[in-house]
Design a protein around this motif. Structure first.
Motif, short mmCIF file in Angstrom:
data_model
loop_
_atom_site.label_atom_id
_atom_site.label_comp_id
_atom_site.label_asym_id
_atom_site.label_seq_id
_atom_site.Cartn_x
_atom_site.Cartn_y
_atom_site.Cartn_z
N PHE A 1 0.84 -1.20 0.00
CA PHE A 1 0.00 0.00 0.00
C PHE A 1 0.87 1.24 0.00
O PHE A 1 2.06 1.19 0.32
N TRP A 2 0.27 2.35 -0.39
CA TRP A 2 0.99 3.63 -0.42
C TRP A 2 -0.02 4.76 -0.32
O TRP A 2 -1.22 4.54 -0.52
N GLY A 3 0.46 5.94 0.03
CA GLY A 3 -0.48 7.06 0.13
C GLY A 3 0.16 8.31 0.67
O GLY A 3 1.37 8.37 0.92
N ASN A 4 -0.69 9.31 0.86
CA ASN A 4 -0.24 10.62 1.34
C ASN A 4 0.01 10.61 2.84
O ASN A 4 -0.80 10.05 3.59
N ILE A 5 1.07 11.26 3.24
CA ILE A 5 1.33 11.45 4.67
C ILE A 5 1.78 12.89 4.89
O ILE A 5 1.92 13.66 3.96
N ARG A 6 2.00 13.23 6.15
CA ARG A 6 2.63 14.50 6.49
C ARG A 6 4.00 14.12 7.08
O ARG A 6 4.07 13.20 7.93
N ILE B 1 5.92 19.05 1.00
CA ILE B 1 7.09 19.75 1.51
C ILE B 1 6.81 21.25 1.41
O ILE B 1 7.20 22.03 2.24
N GLU B 2 6.11 21.61 0.35
CA GLU B 2 5.67 22.98 0.06
C GLU B 2 6.87 23.90 -0.11
O GLU B 2 7.45 23.95 -1.17
N ILE B 3 7.28 24.64 0.94
CA ILE B 3 8.46 25.50 0.81
C ILE B 3 9.58 24.82 1.60
O ILE B 3 9.54 24.76 2.83
N GLY C 1 10.25 28.25 5.62
CA GLY C 1 9.02 28.04 4.86
C GLY C 1 7.95 27.28 5.62
O GLY C 1 6.76 27.60 5.54
N PHE C 2 8.35 26.26 6.38
CA PHE C 2 7.36 25.44 7.09
C PHE C 2 6.56 26.29 8.07
O PHE C 2 5.36 26.13 8.23
N GLU C 3 7.28 27.21 8.72
CA GLU C 3 6.62 28.05 9.70
C GLU C 3 5.69 29.04 9.02
O GLU C 3 4.57 29.28 9.46
N ILE D 1 5.61 23.85 -3.57
CA ILE D 1 4.79 24.96 -4.07
C ILE D 1 5.68 26.19 -4.22
O ILE D 1 6.54 26.46 -3.37
N TYR D 2 5.49 26.91 -5.30
CA TYR D 2 6.16 28.20 -5.46
C TYR D 2 5.11 29.23 -5.86
O TYR D 2 3.99 28.88 -6.25
N GLY D 3 5.50 30.50 -5.72
CA GLY D 3 4.61 31.57 -6.17
C GLY D 3 3.61 32.03 -5.13
O GLY D 3 2.58 32.61 -5.49
N TYR D 4 3.91 31.77 -3.83
CA TYR D 4 3.04 32.33 -2.79
C TYR D 4 3.00 33.85 -2.95
O TYR D 4 3.97 34.46 -3.41
N TRP D 5 1.90 34.41 -2.48
CA TRP D 5 1.76 35.87 -2.65
C TRP D 5 2.89 36.63 -1.94
O TRP D 5 3.27 37.70 -2.36
#
Ligand code: SF4
Length: 750
Positions: free
Chosen positions: A452-457, A482-484, A489-491, A521-525
């Motif tokens: 099995f596999w899937g999304n985690i944090r 991971i986002e930034i 970035g995480f904060e 993710i890139y391009g945050y305001w």
């Protein structure tokens, strides 16, 4: 009165398996006979997307594509450029071969026709397209039958190019008219796409034959006053036009004998405020969120008949959501229902070999049973996420034992092996319990582990112990935001984790043999260039250290239901229903446009500024995923000047060292009575009188200890069950520590 329910997955979405919403609704409707549906046999779930795929990629379908291609004026081919014109001519020249081979190509993709595979890769009379040529030219040896599935995948992709050029430019293999549907404020523009050639030539004939089938099976009532409920699930914008065309076809065929509802991810997020009266010409109601409470109330109230023919209402279709009185039922169903795949024949789905990246392949290669371990997200705080909506905010874990039992039974009966967990972020404890059930059942029934596999944090709970246990219990891969990747970035997005947590969890997953995918993710305001460069540099270091196998850059999209927009609106003091007045949140300036249709995605001032980074970011990721350019300075990816990264070039490396120290310290901790330990290595074999020999993570391990036989017996527990704590407490500390390093895993508490 409603006598039956039909759940439909419209085209076009992913090819290798159905989306799970239909499986959950089918299970729910089958549990509701007392509300009017006559019984489980009067509930049907049909994956129309798969039918369209098989109809298009059939001799008749491909012949029709070529008929249309041959009617394209030759002057317009010249205008497309010399290469495109030549490719087009090659298609037309090889028409008979494509038509003759298409059944075989689909058969190779669905796991059959091994004999044909030999001929397909070698025969000079097999059809070829641009992608197929490139693949064959890149092989270092002669192609053999093992290359057939890759070649068949590329054949389908080459043919899809022909469909896009010759039939309908809005077509792509897994979406239709997505650019028209995504965040389209005007329903009139979406409606215009309903007359597209793909709809006319391929969708509608498939729909018509399905309606014949359902009528012949007695799924459509003949008695006046009786009705069938049709639920059309729209997970993504690329399925919207197919769904509306389906509703139109249903309405034309069955009139008031049916009620049509539309739900799914796209409807939940984008259409909550849709007011187009025209939309009500297609669907009677929009169903939001989970649907259990909404439909239970719908049936109990006898509202089916009342809803029929509401088209033309000023405020669009009726909106269904869970009434407060049904909240308890909705939550109970969420906890107890296991998706029901009885209606799906998984042998009909193509397994596409469309990328050499092993992590990416999971998305298209394999017909996974999809399910979730929890509804919603246990964190539900990230600033960019739709945290105000039920599918994120309303966290509710499901009963793991019941879910696992059902999935295992269905997997074995369908001849499948894999489970795809479609959680927003699967809770670590639920994952551990799922892995434990997998180990237990595999030991009991001898049917093997279900991968099995899937999304985690990426959080601290995923220690080496837990990663080992999950891997032993079937976890093959994880994906997570991971986002930034920059330390700050995480904060800034309130991810609730740090770079250290990310690196530690990735180290644990990789050491346990689990594939890792990261969403970026890139391009945050409010993202400045320096932060983006730092994020890219940390990403490079993650790849360099072998901690991620694949990643994907998303451009930030501001959504109406995100936490940041909700906070911005509060500060701006705008009434909930109105358009926001001027206001800012750390420089955020949303641009809200009026409309009568989709409204979740919002524009914001300055969003164009990040467009110039798209190509360099994608190029860097592609190279790193292929193991190239990992040591080159990241500024080389940009055709314009960018600042040097501010992060230490060994930032990830130093965190990896810190992880290794923390892991070793955990292994050296003495036995804890209140903890559970499981033995994950192979069965210990006694050599002589005082040596244990066993295999763990592909390596031979030898441990000398007095009383080796007693130790071997104490560890030889099958099924990942907890090892007897009294036995573990009796072991000398140095032996306990040695075993902790080689397969004795601490699994509880986490
Ligand atoms: S981004 Fe992921 S972890 Fe964050 S709130 Fe949304 S679902 Fe949860």
């Amino acid at each position: 009165m409603t006598k039956s329910a039909v759940i439909l997955q419209p085209p076009l979405v992913q090819l290798n398996g159905p989306y799970p919403s239909g499986a959950y609704l089918a299970a729910f409707f089958r549990s509701l006979p007392s509300y009017g549906i006559r019984g489980p046999e009067t509930v049907r779930w049909v994956d129309v997307n798969n039918r369209v795929f098989r109809s298009l990629f059939s001799p008749a379908g491909i012949s029709r594509v070529f008929d249309l291609a041959e009617s394209v004026p030759s002057e317009s081919l010249g205008a497309a450029g010399e290469d495109a014109g030549r490719e087009y001519a090659r298609f037309l020249s090889l028409r008979d071969r494509w038509v003759g081979w298409i059944d075989g190509i689909v058969s190779i993709l669905t796991g059959g026709d091994r004999e044909l595979a030999h001929a397909f890769v070698r025969s000079p009379y097999a059809p070829r397209g641009r992608r197929m040529d490139a693949f064959l030219a890149g092989l270092e040896s002669e192609p053999d039958a093992d290359d057939a599935r890759v070649l068949a995948t590329l054949a389908v992709e080459d043919l899809a190019d022909l469909v896009t050029v010759a039939v309908d430019p809005a077509f792509s293999l897994v979406r239709y008219a997505e650019s028209i549907s995504a965040s389209e404020r005007s329903f009139a523009r979406v409606e215009a796409a309903l007359s597209g050639p793909m709809v006319r030539e391929f969708f509608e004939p498939v729909y018509a034959s399905l309606w014949d089938e359902l009528e012949a099976e007695g799924m459509i009532p003949r008695e006046p006053g009786d009705q069938t409920l049709f639920c059309v699930s729209v997970p993504f914008p690329g399925a919207l036009v197919g769904a509306l065309a389906m509703a139109r076809s249903l309405r034309a065929r069955f009139g008031s004998r049916i009620v049509i509802g539309m739900g799914g991810g796209y409807v939940n997020t984008e259409l909550r405020s849709a007011v187009s009266p025209r939309l009500a010409e297609y669907v009677d109601h929009l169903c939001f969120d989970r649907g259990y409470g909404a439909y239970a109330a719908f049936f109990a109230d006898g509202r089916v008949a009342q809803l029929a023919g509401v088209g033309g209402a000023e405020s669009g279709p009726v909106r269904l959501s869970c009434p407060p009185a049904y909240r308890e039922l909705e939550d109970r169903m969420t906890r107890e229902i296991a998706p029901d795949y009885a209606d799906i024949d998984f042998r009909l789905y193509p397994r596409l070999a469309d990328t050499p990246n092993p992590m990416h392949r999971l998305w298209s290669d394999g017909a996974w049973l999809k399910a979730y371990l929890a509804h919603g997200c246990y964190w539900h705080r990230c600033s960019f996420c739709d945290v105000s909506l039920d599918y994120i905010r309303s966290y509710l874990p499901v009963g793991i034992e019941r879910l696992y039992f059902s999935l295992r039974r269905q997997a074995l009966s369908h001849g499948l092996r894999g489970i795809h967990l479609v959680d927003e972020a699967a809770p670590p404890r639920a994952l551990r319990d799922f892995a434990r059930e997998n180990l237990r059942h595999a030991a009991r029934d001898g049917g093997g582990i279900l991968p099995f596999w899937g999304n985690i944090r990426f959080e601290r709970s995923f220690s080496r112990d837990i990663a080992d246990y999950l891997a032993a219990g079937g976890l093959a891969a994880v994906s997570g935001g991971i986002e930034i990747a920059a330390p700050s970035g995480f904060e800034s997005i309130d991810k609730g984790i740090s770079l250290e947590h990310l690196v530690f969890s990735c180290c644990a997953f990789k050491e346990a043999g689990i594939l890792v995918h990261g969403y970026l993710i890139y391009g945050y305001w409010d993202e400045d260039e320096a932060e983006l460069i730092d994020s890219l540099e940390v990403t490079r270091q993650l790849f360099r250290a072998g901690l991620v196998d694949s990643a994907f850059w998303h451009k930030f999209v501001l959504t109406r239901h995100s936490r940041v927009y909700c906070e911005w609106r509060e500060r701006a003091g705008s009434p909930a229903a109105g358009r926001p007045s001027a206001g800012t949140l750390s420089g955020l300036e949303p641009i809200d446009e009026p409309g009568d249709f989709a409204d979740n995605d919002l524009r914001f001032r300055g969003e164009e500024a990040s467009a110039r980074y798209t190509a360099p970011l994608d190029a860097a990721l592609s190279a790193w995923m292929a193991g190239e350019g990992l040591d080159a300075p990241i500024r080389r990816w940009f055709p314009f000047p960018v600042p040097a990264p501010r992060v230490d070039p060994n930032l990830v490396g130093s965190l990896v060292s810190a992880y290794e120290r923390a892991r070793d310290e955990a292994w050296d901790l003495p036995h804890e009575r209140e903890a559970d330990y499981a033995w994950l290595a192979g069965k210990p074999v006694v050599i002589g009188s005082d040596e244990l020999c066993f295999w763990h993570l592909g390596e031979e391990v030898r441990v000398a200890t007095p009383g080796a036989r007693r130790v071997a017996e104490g560890l030889s527990l099958a099924g990942g069950e907890a090892v007897d704590p009294n036995f573990l407490a009796s072991l000398p500390p140095e032996l306990f520590s040695a075993l902790r390093r080689h397969g004795l895993c601490r699994v509880r508490p986490i």
